[in-house]
Design a protein around this motif. Sequence first.
Motif, PDB file in Angstrom:
ATOM      1  N   THR A 126     -21.610  28.202  45.923  1.00 40.96           N
ATOM      2  CA  THR A 126     -21.130  29.639  45.050  1.00 40.96           C
ATOM      3  C   THR A 126     -20.638  29.462  43.677  1.00 40.96           C
ATOM      4  O   THR A 126     -21.313  29.946  42.776  1.00 40.96           O
ATOM      5  N   GLN A 127     -19.828  28.470  43.622  1.00 40.86           N
ATOM      6  CA  GLN A 127     -19.304  28.288  42.284  1.00 40.86           C
ATOM      7  C   GLN A 127     -20.331  27.748  41.177  1.00 40.86           C
ATOM      8  O   GLN A 127     -20.678  27.892  40.278  1.00 40.86           O
ATOM      9  N   GLU A 128     -21.138  26.655  41.894  1.00 38.53           N
ATOM     10  CA  GLU A 128     -22.257  25.957  41.193  1.00 38.53           C
ATOM     11  C   GLU A 128     -23.383  26.976  40.630  1.00 38.53           C
ATOM     12  O   GLU A 128     -24.006  27.083  39.684  1.00 38.53           O
ATOM     13  N   ALA A 129     -23.760  27.932  41.485  1.00 40.48           N
ATOM     14  CA  ALA A 129     -24.564  29.093  41.309  1.00 40.48           C
ATOM     15  C   ALA A 129     -24.070  29.989  40.085  1.00 40.48           C
ATOM     16  O   ALA A 129     -25.009  30.208  39.323  1.00 40.48           O
ATOM     17  N   ARG A 130     -22.748  30.057  39.851  1.00 40.05           N
ATOM     18  CA  ARG A 130     -22.484  30.895  38.888  1.00 40.05           C
ATOM     19  C   ARG A 130     -22.692  30.085  37.501  1.00 40.05           C
ATOM     20  O   ARG A 130     -23.028  30.852  36.522  1.00 40.05           O
ATOM     21  N   LEU A 131     -22.457  28.685  37.774  1.00 39.34           N
ATOM     22  CA  LEU A 131     -22.731  28.008  36.493  1.00 39.34           C
ATOM     23  C   LEU A 131     -24.143  27.953  35.992  1.00 39.34           C
ATOM     24  O   LEU A 131     -24.535  28.074  35.026  1.00 39.34           O
ATOM     25  N   GLY A 133     -26.104  30.313  36.846  1.00 38.96           N
ATOM     26  CA  GLY A 133     -26.534  31.851  36.323  1.00 38.96           C
ATOM     27  C   GLY A 133     -26.042  31.800  34.837  1.00 38.96           C
ATOM     28  O   GLY A 133     -26.510  32.557  34.015  1.00 38.96           O
ATOM     29  N   GLY A 134     -25.139  31.297  34.441  1.00 34.48           N
ATOM     30  CA  GLY A 134     -24.609  31.012  32.808  1.00 34.48           C
ATOM     31  C   GLY A 134     -25.538  29.983  32.219  1.00 34.48           C
ATOM     32  O   GLY A 134     -25.164  29.774  31.224  1.00 34.48           O
ATOM     33  N   ARG A 135     -26.583  29.415  32.753  1.00 31.10           N
ATOM     34  CA  ARG A 135     -27.208  28.306  32.165  1.00 31.10           C
ATOM     35  C   ARG A 135     -26.643  27.229  31.794  1.00 31.10           C
ATOM     36  O   ARG A 135     -27.022  26.618  30.780  1.00 31.10           O
TER      37      ARG A 135
END
Length: 151
Positions: A126-131, A133-135
């Motif tokens: 989930t944390q990786e997905a946030r990164l 998402g911020g490209r």
Amino acid sequence: GLIGAFDVVEHIADDAAALNHLFELTEQNGWLLMTVPAYRHLWSRFDDESCHCRRYARRELRNRLEAAGYRVEYLTFLFTSIYPIVWLQRSIDRLRVKAGNPADSAVLNELQIVPVINEMLRAVLTQEARLIGGRVRLPVGTSLLALARRP
């Protein structure tokens, strides 16, 4: 429009022709979002049993997309947090095969769900997905994610 090709192109012998065809299907100023497995050194029985033709290096995927006519807007590794686990598991599997004691199925072995581990990985990913998402461009991973545009 957006075309998605998630873990597909690595199954096609002539990936250049497949990417050319995807380019033709993409509208002008449209997008292709795709994932492919990364790193040849992660090749294992999992890839053989999954009928993969290849695993990609980042530069190789960029070059193939650009050769098809796409402009690569974002390209990153994916599943960074599980890379060490996958590398270790596949290294152990290679040793077991060499010793003549392989597991029954690499695919079934790798896809086993252990609830506690699954929850831990979900939190990390989930944390990786946030990164992503911020490209943010992740430095390593088991897969590659590309976002490319047809000019």
